[in-house]
Write an enzyme that holds these catalytic residues in place. Structure first.
Site, mmCIF file in Angstrom:
data_model
loop_
_atom_site.group_PDB
_atom_site.id
_atom_site.type_symbol
_atom_site.label_atom_id
_atom_site.label_comp_id
_atom_site.label_asym_id
_atom_site.label_seq_id
_atom_site.Cartn_x
_atom_site.Cartn_y
_atom_site.Cartn_z
ATOM 1 N N LYS A 10 30.749 82.854 25.830
ATOM 2 C CA LYS A 10 30.332 84.497 25.969
ATOM 3 C C LYS A 10 29.177 83.963 26.724
ATOM 4 C CE LYS A 10 27.796 85.278 22.698
ATOM 5 N NZ LYS A 10 26.820 84.535 22.349
ATOM 6 N N ALA A 96 26.083 74.545 19.792
ATOM 7 C CA ALA A 96 24.688 75.007 19.565
ATOM 8 C C ALA A 96 23.979 74.521 20.835
ATOM 9 C CB ALA A 96 23.726 74.248 18.563
ATOM 10 N N GLY A 98 24.437 79.050 22.145
ATOM 11 C CA GLY A 98 24.287 80.650 22.099
ATOM 12 C C GLY A 98 25.731 81.280 23.158
ATOM 13 N N LEU A 99 26.441 79.954 23.350
ATOM 14 C CA LEU A 99 26.954 80.764 24.333
ATOM 15 C C LEU A 99 28.921 80.628 23.329
ATOM 16 C CD1 LEU A 99 26.990 78.084 26.905
ATOM 17 C CD2 LEU A 99 26.657 80.000 26.907
ATOM 18 N N ALA A 100 28.519 81.010 22.061
ATOM 19 C CA ALA A 100 29.473 81.440 21.046
ATOM 20 C C ALA A 100 31.220 80.217 20.953
ATOM 21 C CB ALA A 100 30.105 82.224 21.129
ATOM 22 N N GLY A 101 30.719 78.885 21.074
ATOM 23 C CA GLY A 101 31.240 78.130 21.535
ATOM 24 C C GLY A 101 31.947 78.377 19.516
ATOM 25 N N GLY A 102 31.658 77.104 18.742
ATOM 26 C CA GLY A 102 32.035 77.422 18.107
ATOM 27 C C GLY A 102 32.791 78.283 17.295
ATOM 28 N N SER A 103 32.560 79.941 17.150
ATOM 29 C CA SER A 103 33.339 81.106 16.980
ATOM 30 C C SER A 103 33.733 81.172 17.998
ATOM 31 C CB SER A 103 32.245 81.860 17.550
ATOM 32 O OG SER A 103 31.323 82.164 16.482
ATOM 33 N N ASP A 136 30.460 86.365 15.141
ATOM 34 C CA ASP A 136 30.559 86.127 16.708
ATOM 35 C C ASP A 136 31.601 85.792 16.645
ATOM 36 O OD1 ASP A 136 27.839 86.999 17.879
ATOM 37 O OD2 ASP A 136 28.029 84.807 18.559
HETATM 38 O O1 C5P Z 1 27.213 84.950 11.012
HETATM 39 P P1 C5P Z 1 26.612 83.758 11.627
HETATM 40 O O2 C5P Z 1 26.838 82.316 10.610
HETATM 41 O O3 C5P Z 1 26.932 83.300 12.856
HETATM 42 O O4 C5P Z 1 24.951 83.850 11.034
HETATM 43 C C1 C5P Z 1 24.276 82.430 11.816
HETATM 44 C C2 C5P Z 1 22.925 83.263 10.397
HETATM 45 O O5 C5P Z 1 22.127 83.871 12.019
HETATM 46 C C3 C5P Z 1 23.104 83.915 9.479
HETATM 47 O O6 C5P Z 1 22.774 82.869 8.807
HETATM 48 C C4 C5P Z 1 21.627 84.351 9.039
HETATM 49 O O7 C5P Z 1 20.778 83.871 9.306
HETATM 50 C C5 C5P Z 1 21.423 85.246 10.906
HETATM 51 N N1 C5P Z 1 21.701 86.399 12.157
HETATM 52 C C6 C5P Z 1 21.215 87.222 11.514
HETATM 53 N N2 C5P Z 1 21.953 88.079 11.848
HETATM 54 C C7 C5P Z 1 23.041 88.489 12.759
HETATM 55 C C8 C5P Z 1 23.752 87.641 13.015
HETATM 56 C C9 C5P Z 1 23.247 86.492 12.363
HETATM 57 O O8 C5P Z 1 20.081 86.954 10.650
HETATM 58 N N3 C5P Z 1 23.013 89.555 13.156
#
Ligand code: C5P
Length: 283
Positions: A10, A96, A98-103, A136
């Site tokens: 994405k 890693a 910013g394209l949400a590959g892992g998600s 994501d």
């Molecule tokens: O949700 P996810 O594990 O992908 O987020 C990774 C990290 O990014 C979180 O641990 C948090 O530090 C930060 N994050 C945030 N606010 C969001 C999404 C992510 O602070 N809305």
């Protein structure tokens, strides 16, 4: 039996950070859309109670750190499934980035195992599992174009944007999302006009869409990865209609109305970075 699921990347057309919440997450407002760069997830049941992951990318962890592994484990634990699964990930989306590959891999695993194991879970139920894996993942359960709020997990599906070409450029060094959020200075945030973006998409107005792309995390990520600014500048020089960082970066994308423009941007950036992709937004 083998189930195949596509896991598309994405881009964020808009990303805004509203405030920091008491739970440590940030309240977000985002508009995201899928592009036709996708991982391919193949799932096979194992009679043994194991989760086995293979990947074409040697940098991807194959244990509980892998988002697809987390998805399979969560589904098994929640629904007391004693079977195992063999998950094969053909990795096309940069890691890693910013394209949400892992998600997207996690979401595809949830969708695929729902079919493979005949669980009959609704998308809403998959979203509730997905949000436990990452912010994501709920969006990636649906894919397409969405307006996302909360920490990113509240999804409203919207019309697709006017179709266009997208050049993705991933600088060499990746960025972890939490490092960007950790030191965020709210005084320095530049907020995009998300409502104008939503209107542009609704009216299928390409010009208004490119005028209203914006990412509040870009300044913070560009301090960590100065190539972001350099790539953006080059994209505009080569004729891109818009250039923006996706997610928490470091991937920068260019939007181009015509293929010839996109090809010029692609060829121009190819000499500057190794990971450059010419793709389209999905209908
Ligand atoms: O949700 P996810 O594990 O992908 O987020 C990774 C990290 O990014 C979180 O641990 C948090 O530090 C930060 N994050 C945030 N606010 C969001 C999404 C992510 O602070 N809305």
């Amino acid at each position: 039996m083998e189930i195949i699921e596509k896991a598309p990347a994405k881009i964020n057309l808009c990303l805004d950070v509203l405030h920091k919440r008491e739970d440590g997450y940030h309240e977000m407002e985002m508009v995201m859309t899928s592009v036709d760069l996708a991982d391919r997830i193949a799932l096979k049941t194992l009679e043994e109670d194991l989760i086995v992951i293979h990947s074409t990318n040697g940098f991807l962890p194959l244990d509980q750190r892998n988002h697809a592994y987390k998805a399979a484990k969560l589904l098994k634990d929640t629904y007391h499934i004693k079977k195992g699964v063999d998950i094969s990930i053909e990795k096309k989306i940069p890691i890693a980035a910013g394209l949400a590959g892992g998600s997207s891999d996690a979401a595809a695993t949830l969708r695929g195992l729902n079919r493979l194991w005949h669980l009959n879970l609704s998308n809403e139920e998959l979203v509730l599992l997905g949000e436990q894996i990452g912010s994501d993942v709920p969006y990636c359960i649906y894919g397409g174009t969405a307006y996302a709020t909360g920490r990113g997990e509240k999804i409203q599906q919207i019309d697709a944007p006017p179709q266009c070409w997208v050049v993705l450029v991933k600088p060499k060094k990746g960025i972890s999302t939490w490092t960007v959020f950790e030191n965020l200075s709210f005084e320095q945030l530049v907020h995009p006009e998300t409502e104008k973006m939503l209107l542009a998409i609704q009216e299928k107005d390409f010009l208004q869409m490119v005028c209203n792309t914006g990412n509040a995390l870009e300044t913070a990520s560009a301090i960590k990865q100065p190539d972001i600014k350099r790539i953006k500048k080059k994209m505009i020089q080569f004729g891109a209609d818009a250039a923006l960082m996706s997610g928490s970066g470091p991937t920068v994308y260019a939007l181009c109305k015509t293929y010839s423009k996109a090809q010029r941007v692609y060829n121009g950036l190819k000499g500057f970075c190794n990971e450059v992709y010419l793709v389209r937004t999905l209908k």
